[in-house]
Design an enzyme around this catalytic site. Structure first.
Site, PDB file in Angstrom:
ATOM      1  N   GLY A  12     -19.303  13.901 -42.913  1.00  0.00           N
ATOM      2  CA  GLY A  12     -20.550  13.268 -41.941  1.00  0.00           C
ATOM      3  C   GLY A  12     -20.308  11.539 -42.998  1.00  0.00           C
ATOM      4  N   SER A  13     -19.260  10.853 -43.428  1.00  0.00           N
ATOM      5  CA  SER A  13     -19.128   9.249 -43.795  1.00  0.00           C
ATOM      6  C   SER A  13     -18.598   8.689 -42.801  1.00  0.00           C
ATOM      7  CB  SER A  13     -18.261   9.395 -45.375  1.00  0.00           C
ATOM      8  OG  SER A  13     -16.578  10.009 -44.430  1.00  0.00           O
ATOM      9  N   ASN A  14     -17.842   9.547 -41.922  1.00  0.00           N
ATOM     10  CA  ASN A  14     -17.956   8.029 -40.318  1.00  0.00           C
ATOM     11  C   ASN A  14     -18.878   8.617 -39.935  1.00  0.00           C
ATOM     12  OD1 ASN A  14     -14.496   8.064 -40.655  1.00  0.00           O
ATOM     13  ND2 ASN A  14     -14.663   9.465 -41.026  1.00  0.00           N
ATOM     14  N   LYS A  65     -17.234  30.224 -26.176  1.00  0.00           N
ATOM     15  CA  LYS A  65     -17.140  28.976 -26.516  1.00  0.00           C
ATOM     16  C   LYS A  65     -18.150  28.131 -25.114  1.00  0.00           C
ATOM     17  CE  LYS A  65     -13.314  26.413 -27.881  1.00  0.00           C
ATOM     18  NZ  LYS A  65     -14.251  25.753 -28.856  1.00  0.00           N
ATOM     19  N   ILE A  93     -12.626  20.796 -28.052  1.00  0.00           N
ATOM     20  CA  ILE A  93     -13.952  20.993 -27.008  1.00  0.00           C
ATOM     21  C   ILE A  93     -12.960  21.457 -25.608  1.00  0.00           C
ATOM     22  CG2 ILE A  93     -14.779  19.267 -25.652  1.00  0.00           C
ATOM     23  CD1 ILE A  93     -15.730  18.530 -28.340  1.00  0.00           C
ATOM     24  N   HIS A 109      -8.602  11.236 -36.849  1.00  0.00           N
ATOM     25  CA  HIS A 109      -7.740  11.699 -37.422  1.00  0.00           C
ATOM     26  C   HIS A 109      -7.117  11.250 -37.989  1.00  0.00           C
ATOM     27  CE1 HIS A 109      -5.491  15.618 -37.844  1.00  0.00           C
ATOM     28  NE2 HIS A 109      -4.526  14.719 -37.561  1.00  0.00           N
TER      29      HIS A 109
HETATM   30  C1  GAR Z   1     -12.128  12.513 -41.476  1.00  0.00           C
HETATM   31  O1  GAR Z   1     -11.102  11.653 -42.343  1.00  0.00           O
HETATM   32  C2  GAR Z   1     -11.465  12.974 -40.053  1.00  0.00           C
HETATM   33  O2  GAR Z   1     -10.608  11.423 -39.968  1.00  0.00           O
HETATM   34  C3  GAR Z   1     -10.860  14.184 -39.641  1.00  0.00           C
HETATM   35  O3  GAR Z   1     -11.988  15.178 -41.306  1.00  0.00           O
HETATM   36  C4  GAR Z   1     -12.821  14.171 -41.935  1.00  0.00           C
HETATM   37  C5  GAR Z   1     -14.397  13.669 -41.805  1.00  0.00           C
HETATM   38  O4  GAR Z   1     -15.113  13.442 -42.786  1.00  0.00           O
HETATM   39  N1  GAR Z   1     -10.952  14.552 -38.259  1.00  0.00           N
HETATM   40  C6  GAR Z   1      -9.681  15.639 -38.403  1.00  0.00           C
HETATM   41  O5  GAR Z   1      -9.393  16.265 -39.555  1.00  0.00           O
HETATM   42  C7  GAR Z   1     -10.229  15.806 -37.114  1.00  0.00           C
HETATM   43  N2  GAR Z   1      -8.953  16.468 -37.297  1.00  0.00           N
HETATM   44  P1  GAR Z   1     -16.555  12.987 -43.023  1.00  0.00           P
HETATM   45  O6  GAR Z   1     -17.526  14.474 -42.438  1.00  0.00           O
HETATM   46  O7  GAR Z   1     -16.584  12.172 -44.389  1.00  0.00           O
HETATM   47  O8  GAR Z   1     -16.097  11.724 -41.894  1.00  0.00           O
END
Ligand code: GAR
Length: 194
Positions: A12-14, A65, A93, A109
């Site tokens: 969840g850093s994003n 789903k 989704i 991504h």
């Molecule tokens: C992020 O790097 C995002 O780009 C990637 O998962 C990570 C989640 O990091 N998403 C994908 O690969 C989607 N195909 P986070 O949990 O620290 O935000």
């Protein structure tokens, strides 16, 4: 103000970068809800200090789903959600959510799509020994990491860089590119009447 739900499966850093941008006034919206398919995800702990409600579901307890997405849809409607932000949500989704939120679901991504879609994009780029990789934010369609690209930012890879170093650089870019892109999309939505 546009009501936003963030979907996440992991650290969840994003999610936190988006919430911080919202709280600092850099996103013209309200993060109203966190949706997760993983009751043990660290993102749930990150949501607590911001008082953001969490809807956590176990996909294994549903027949399909469609069934769990209908449940999610009810939650989204309860909170008046207008924009969905996927932040490390590791599921495709389905039509149930897509049909209600067409053009209103974003994904981030860690590669320059269409290169290296799917799992472990940073590892894929590192193994392929490419000199440049990066980050993509795109609208979500029915595919995996497909859909119209909104923004991209490149990251150089030196042959001495470890995968972990590339990962760190990519994440630093994600944490600024995602909030900026979300704001860009919100402004476009507002100009087109909501
Ligand atoms: C992020 O790097 C995002 O780009 C990637 O998962 C990570 C989640 O990091 N998403 C994908 O690969 C989607 N195909 P986070 O949990 O620290 O935000």
């Amino acid at each position: 103000m546009i009501n936003i739900a963030v979907f996440a499966s992991g650290s969840g850093s994003n999610f936190e970068a988006v919430v911080r941008a919202e709280r600092n006034g850099n996103i013209d919206g309200n993060v109203k809800l966190l949706v997760t398919d993983n009751a043990n995800a660290f993102v749930i702990e990150r949501a607590a200090p911001y008082n953001i409600p969490v809807y956590s579901f176990n996909p294994k307890l549903f027949d399909s789903k469609e069934a769990f997405e209908r449940k999610i849809l009810n939650k989204l409607e309860e909170y008046g959600i207008e924009l969905i932000v996927l932040a490390g949500y590791m599921r495709l989704i389905g039509p149930t959510l897509l049909s209600h939120y067409e053009g209103r679901i974003l994904n981030i991504h860690p590669s320059l799509l269409p290169a290296f879609p799917g799992l472990d994009a940073v590892g894929q780029a590192h193994d392929a020994k490419v000199k440049v990789t990066g980050v993509t934010v795109h609208f979500v369609d029915h595919g995996m990491d497909t859909g119209p690209i909104i923004t991209q930012e490149a990251v150089k890879i030196d042959e001495r860089d470890s995968k972990e170093e590339v990962q760190r650089r990519i994440q630093r870019i994600e944490h600024s590119l995602y909030p900026a892109t979300i704001q860009f999309v919100i402004e476009k939505l507002k100009r087109s009447g909501g």
